[in-house]
Design a protein around this motif. Structure first.
Motif, PDB file in Angstrom:
ATOM      1  N   LEU A  29     -10.188   2.266   1.148  1.00 28.54           N
ATOM      2  CA  LEU A  29      -9.204   1.870   0.153  1.00 28.54           C
ATOM      3  C   LEU A  29      -8.230   3.017  -0.069  1.00 28.54           C
ATOM      4  O   LEU A  29      -8.553   4.170   0.244  1.00 28.54           O
ATOM      5  CB  LEU A  29      -9.890   1.526  -1.181  1.00 28.54           C
ATOM      6  N   HIS A  73      -7.806   3.845  -5.619  1.00 31.58           N
ATOM      7  CA  HIS A  73      -8.757   2.735  -5.665  1.00 31.58           C
ATOM      8  C   HIS A  73     -10.151   3.204  -5.250  1.00 31.58           C
ATOM      9  O   HIS A  73     -11.160   2.811  -5.848  1.00 31.58           O
ATOM     10  CB  HIS A  73      -8.303   1.615  -4.737  1.00 31.58           C
ATOM     11  N   GLU A 129      -4.408  -4.928 -10.685  1.00 30.76           N
ATOM     12  CA  GLU A 129      -4.966  -4.102  -9.610  1.00 30.76           C
ATOM     13  C   GLU A 129      -4.440  -2.678  -9.619  1.00 30.76           C
ATOM     14  O   GLU A 129      -4.907  -1.847  -8.859  1.00 30.76           O
ATOM     15  CB  GLU A 129      -4.692  -4.765  -8.251  1.00 30.76           C
ATOM     16  N   ARG A 130      -3.460  -2.363 -10.470  1.00 31.61           N
ATOM     17  CA  ARG A 130      -2.914  -1.019 -10.476  1.00 31.61           C
ATOM     18  C   ARG A 130      -3.855  -0.056 -11.204  1.00 31.61           C
ATOM     19  O   ARG A 130      -4.231  -0.288 -12.344  1.00 31.61           O
ATOM     20  CB  ARG A 130      -1.552  -1.013 -11.172  1.00 31.61           C
ATOM     21  N   PRO A 131      -4.254   1.045 -10.589  1.00 33.76           N
ATOM     22  CA  PRO A 131      -5.093   2.022 -11.279  1.00 33.76           C
ATOM     23  C   PRO A 131      -4.409   2.572 -12.523  1.00 33.76           C
ATOM     24  O   PRO A 131      -3.191   2.733 -12.563  1.00 33.76           O
ATOM     25  CB  PRO A 131      -5.301   3.125 -10.227  1.00 33.76           C
ATOM     26  N   LEU A 188     -12.478  -6.320 -10.554  1.00 34.39           N
ATOM     27  CA  LEU A 188     -12.019  -5.928  -9.226  1.00 34.39           C
ATOM     28  C   LEU A 188     -13.162  -5.663  -8.264  1.00 34.39           C
ATOM     29  O   LEU A 188     -13.056  -5.929  -7.067  1.00 34.39           O
ATOM     30  CB  LEU A 188     -11.146  -4.672  -9.335  1.00 34.39           C
ATOM     31  N   TYR A 193     -12.072  -2.964 -14.099  1.00 32.50           N
ATOM     32  CA  TYR A 193     -12.599  -2.694 -12.768  1.00 32.50           C
ATOM     33  C   TYR A 193     -13.851  -3.518 -12.467  1.00 32.50           C
ATOM     34  O   TYR A 193     -14.221  -3.679 -11.314  1.00 32.50           O
ATOM     35  CB  TYR A 193     -12.886  -1.206 -12.589  1.00 32.50           C
ATOM     36  N   TRP A 253     -10.277  -9.455  -4.045  1.00 29.76           N
ATOM     37  CA  TRP A 253      -9.505  -8.218  -4.132  1.00 29.76           C
ATOM     38  C   TRP A 253      -9.691  -7.355  -2.891  1.00 29.76           C
ATOM     39  O   TRP A 253      -8.739  -6.732  -2.404  1.00 29.76           O
ATOM     40  CB  TRP A 253      -9.880  -7.443  -5.393  1.00 29.76           C
ATOM     41  N   TRP A 277     -13.510   3.133  -7.464  1.00 33.07           N
ATOM     42  CA  TRP A 277     -14.739   2.496  -6.964  1.00 33.07           C
ATOM     43  C   TRP A 277     -15.908   3.472  -7.015  1.00 33.07           C
ATOM     44  O   TRP A 277     -17.021   3.103  -7.410  1.00 33.07           O
ATOM     45  CB  TRP A 277     -14.532   2.008  -5.523  1.00 33.07           C
ATOM     46  N   TRP A 335      -6.669  -6.024  -0.540  1.00 30.95           N
ATOM     47  CA  TRP A 335      -6.392  -4.624  -0.204  1.00 30.95           C
ATOM     48  C   TRP A 335      -6.411  -4.388   1.303  1.00 30.95           C
ATOM     49  O   TRP A 335      -5.657  -3.576   1.828  1.00 30.95           O
ATOM     50  CB  TRP A 335      -7.393  -3.713  -0.901  1.00 30.95           C
ATOM     51  N   CYS A 342       0.850  -1.188   0.000  1.00 29.38           N
ATOM     52  CA  CYS A 342       0.000   0.000   0.000  1.00 29.38           C
ATOM     53  C   CYS A 342       0.884   1.234   0.000  1.00 29.38           C
ATOM     54  O   CYS A 342       1.629   1.476   0.953  1.00 29.38           O
ATOM     55  CB  CYS A 342      -0.908  -0.013   1.224  1.00 29.38           C
TER      56      CYS A 342
END
Length: 447
Positions: free
Chosen positions: A329, A333, A286-288, A305, A302, A313, A337, A317, A268
């Motif tokens: 998050l 993230h 998972e990387r934005p 995810l 997404y 996931w 979302w 996280w 993180c």
């Protein structure tokens, strides 16, 4: 040694030429395209004692007449495993090139060798022409896979080129490189042991009734151990500097998909804690997708995810004690979302040949940071609308987004929500306090 493959005969050696014909025949209907000459052309390593076929190592042995061969049964097993792999060619993973500054792809160790090979070939002067010439003459495959048939090139700004492969192919090549490392390590250990206990001999070889040398057992590979929270609560900035961390990570299975070998330590970037060891594919997924430091493009991935694989996931996280204590998050993230889930009903649609299609490309940006929640604001917008409308869909304050996420988490992943909150965590204070962030400068732009 006969060049002819005898159908149904799986107990003897066949030549590399016959193995090529068998491999091509058995994998003709596979979803993963295979290359020709995998035993006789680059990058076959028959003379090194093995050949990679998909995610399996096939041992090569030298017969009494000095010629090399492989066991037919091993070729058939490798083909069976490859034919079982399903592949969605639209589910792509970027394999390079990446920024010069080390990012999350490189946390803990250098990029995998197969990625460096592909990038080196594509980026060399006249790379496309050289690739075409090799394809017409001596194709350079990877683990028996024809990666050129799956490669997707994208251009941004008219100059910057990036290359992508289907996620299934990335996982297969990751597994192949891991299997190769384990095989070479086992071979080296056997050779060192033979040098100590007796005269030199070829490892894993014995003579059958016909006087030929064969492998005595299955290809030795070290089993991947499941991750069991061994690194929980440790800071990445400290752990990444400890000697042997990369070797330790390579012994675990990916903590998310639990099938591929782990290659990097996911952590993180907001709190600095290690989450878990993961494979390259899951790490990329998972990387934005940052457009700028405070701007995320909300892609179709997404959906996996936050919908199809949301429980796995969210659990991953929340391996970060900071995120778990705050029941939230990391900022990028949470922004993704908010746009993808909380504001989904606001996204307009347009008529399409098959019903209606969501408008344009979804994007979310923010001002401020999570450290000043009162001033942090998410702006959800749509780019490239066909009618030029729907520019801004919503503006959501950070605190409101957090409350929406907590309510959604309770409904979507109740087990994850039950373990969250400062009053449910051992070893953390009842009132949240800031944790030490990773200030090493390694990939702070990526989460």
């Amino acid at each position: 040694m006969s060049e002819r493959v005898v159908p149904g005969r799986t107990d003897g050696l066949i030549t590399p030429v016959a193995a090529d014909a068998l491999w091509a025949d058995l994998t003709a209907g596979s979803a993963v395209p295979t290359a020709s000459g995998v035993f006789t052309r680059s990058s076959a390593r028959v003379r090194a004692g093995y050949v990679l076929l998909g995610g399996r190592v096939v041992a090569a042995v030298r017969a009494s007449d000095g010629r090399w061969g492989v066991l037919e049964v091993e070729v058939r097993r490798a083909a069976t495993e490859l034919n079982a792999v399903g592949m969605d060619r639209r589910d792509l993973v970027r394999i390079g090139p990446f920024r010069e500054a080390p990012g999350q792809e490189r946390d803990g160790e250098t990029p995998l060798r197969w990625r460096r090979h592909i990038m080196g070939e594509l980026q060399e002067p006249g790379g496309s022409g050289r690739a075409a010439r090799r394809e017409g003459g001596r194709p350079h495959h990877l683990a028996g896979i024809d990666w050129r048939q799956m490669l997707v090139e994208r251009t941004r700004g008219g100059t910057q080129r990036t290359w992508w492969l289907p996620r299934a192919a990335v996982r297969l090549l990751d597994a192949a490189e891991h299997a190769e490392k384990q095989w070479v390590q086992a071979a080296r250990t056997d050779q060192e042991g033979a040098a100590v206990t007796g005269p030199p001999s070829r490892p894993r070889q014995a003579r059958d009734a016909g006087g030929r040398q064969t492998t005595g057992s299955e290809t030795p590979t070290a089993a991947l151990r499941p991750y069991g929270k061994e690194l929980e609560g440790q800071l990445y900035s400290v752990l990444s500097r400890k000697p042997g961390t990369s070797r330790k990570v390579a012994g675990w299975a990916c903590a998310v998909c639990r099938t591929a070998p782990a290659t990097v330590l996911d952590h993180c970037h907001e709190h600095g804690y290690v989450r878990a060891p993961v494979c390259q594919s899951c790490n990329t997924q998972e990387r934005p997708d940052h457009l700028y430091s405070n701007d995320v493009r909300v892609a179709n991935r997404y959906r996996r995810l936050f919908h199809t694989d949301a429980d796995a996931w969210l659990r991953h996280w929340h391996r970060c004690p900071g995120c778990r204590a705050r029941t939230t998050l990391p900022l990028p993230h949470l922004a993704a979302w908010t746009a993808h889930v909380a504001c989904r009903s606001l996204r307009p649609t347009h008529r399409a040949p098959r019903g209606r299609k969501p408008c344009g490309v979804l994007r979310v940006s923010w001002t401020g940071s999570q450290n000043a929640p009162r001033s942090c604001l998410f702006t959800v917008a749509v780019d490239f609308c066909p009618s030029g409308e729907h520019r801004v869909l919503a503006r959501v304050p950070y605190r409101e987004a957090v409350e929406r996420f907590r309510a959604w988490l309770t409904e979507t992943a109740p087990a994850v929500a039950a373990a969250a909150g400062p009053d449910r965590l051992d070893g953390l204070p009842t009132r949240f306090r800031p944790v030490i962030a990773d200030t090493s400068g390694k990939g702070l732009e990526l989460f």
